[in-house]
Motif scaffolding. Structure first.
Motif, PDB file in Angstrom:
ATOM      1  N   GLU A  24       2.979  -2.204  17.894  1.00 14.73           N
ATOM      2  CA  GLU A  24       1.620  -2.630  18.278  1.00 14.73           C
ATOM      3  C   GLU A  24       0.610  -1.555  17.901  1.00 14.73           C
ATOM      4  O   GLU A  24       0.887  -0.386  17.979  1.00 14.73           O
ATOM      5  N   VAL A  25      -0.551  -2.008  17.493  1.00 15.68           N
ATOM      6  CA  VAL A  25      -1.646  -1.090  17.174  1.00 15.68           C
ATOM      7  C   VAL A  25      -2.541  -1.034  18.394  1.00 15.68           C
ATOM      8  O   VAL A  25      -3.029  -2.053  18.878  1.00 15.68           O
ATOM      9  N   VAL A  26      -2.781   0.173  18.885  1.00 17.18           N
ATOM     10  CA  VAL A  26      -3.603   0.336  20.090  1.00 17.18           C
ATOM     11  C   VAL A  26      -4.985   0.752  19.752  1.00 17.18           C
ATOM     12  O   VAL A  26      -5.323   1.405  18.871  1.00 17.18           O
TER      13      VAL A  26
END
Length: 79
Positions: free
Chosen positions: A77-79
């Motif tokens: 996941e890209v935060v």
């Protein structure tokens, strides 16, 4: 004695492979063949009975396994 000799092209057509593949099978002694030439370059022929025996050893009654989809790693996941 009558023997039905097949050319490499004829054998390749029966096996649905290239002539090169048939030549490799002869070279690797997987498929028996006869050199019918007295010249430097061999002219290979395969006896029909030898081809039938080769095919008989390759027959199987087992079903082929179903191909499985490749499992890819999860995408972070890209935060």
């Amino acid at each position: 004695m009558t023997t039905n000799l097949l050319t490499l092209s004829e054998v390749a057509a029966v096996l649905a492979v290239s002539r090169t593949t048939v030549f490799r099978m002869i070279r690797d002694e997987v498929l028996p063949a006869v050199n019918v030439s007295s010249a430097k370059l061999p002219r290979w022929r395969v006896e029909q009975t030898a081809l039938e025996a080769f095919l008989a050893t390759r027959r199987t009654t087992k079903p082929m396994p179903k191909p499985q989809a490749a499992k890819l790693p999860p995408v972070p996941e890209v935060v």
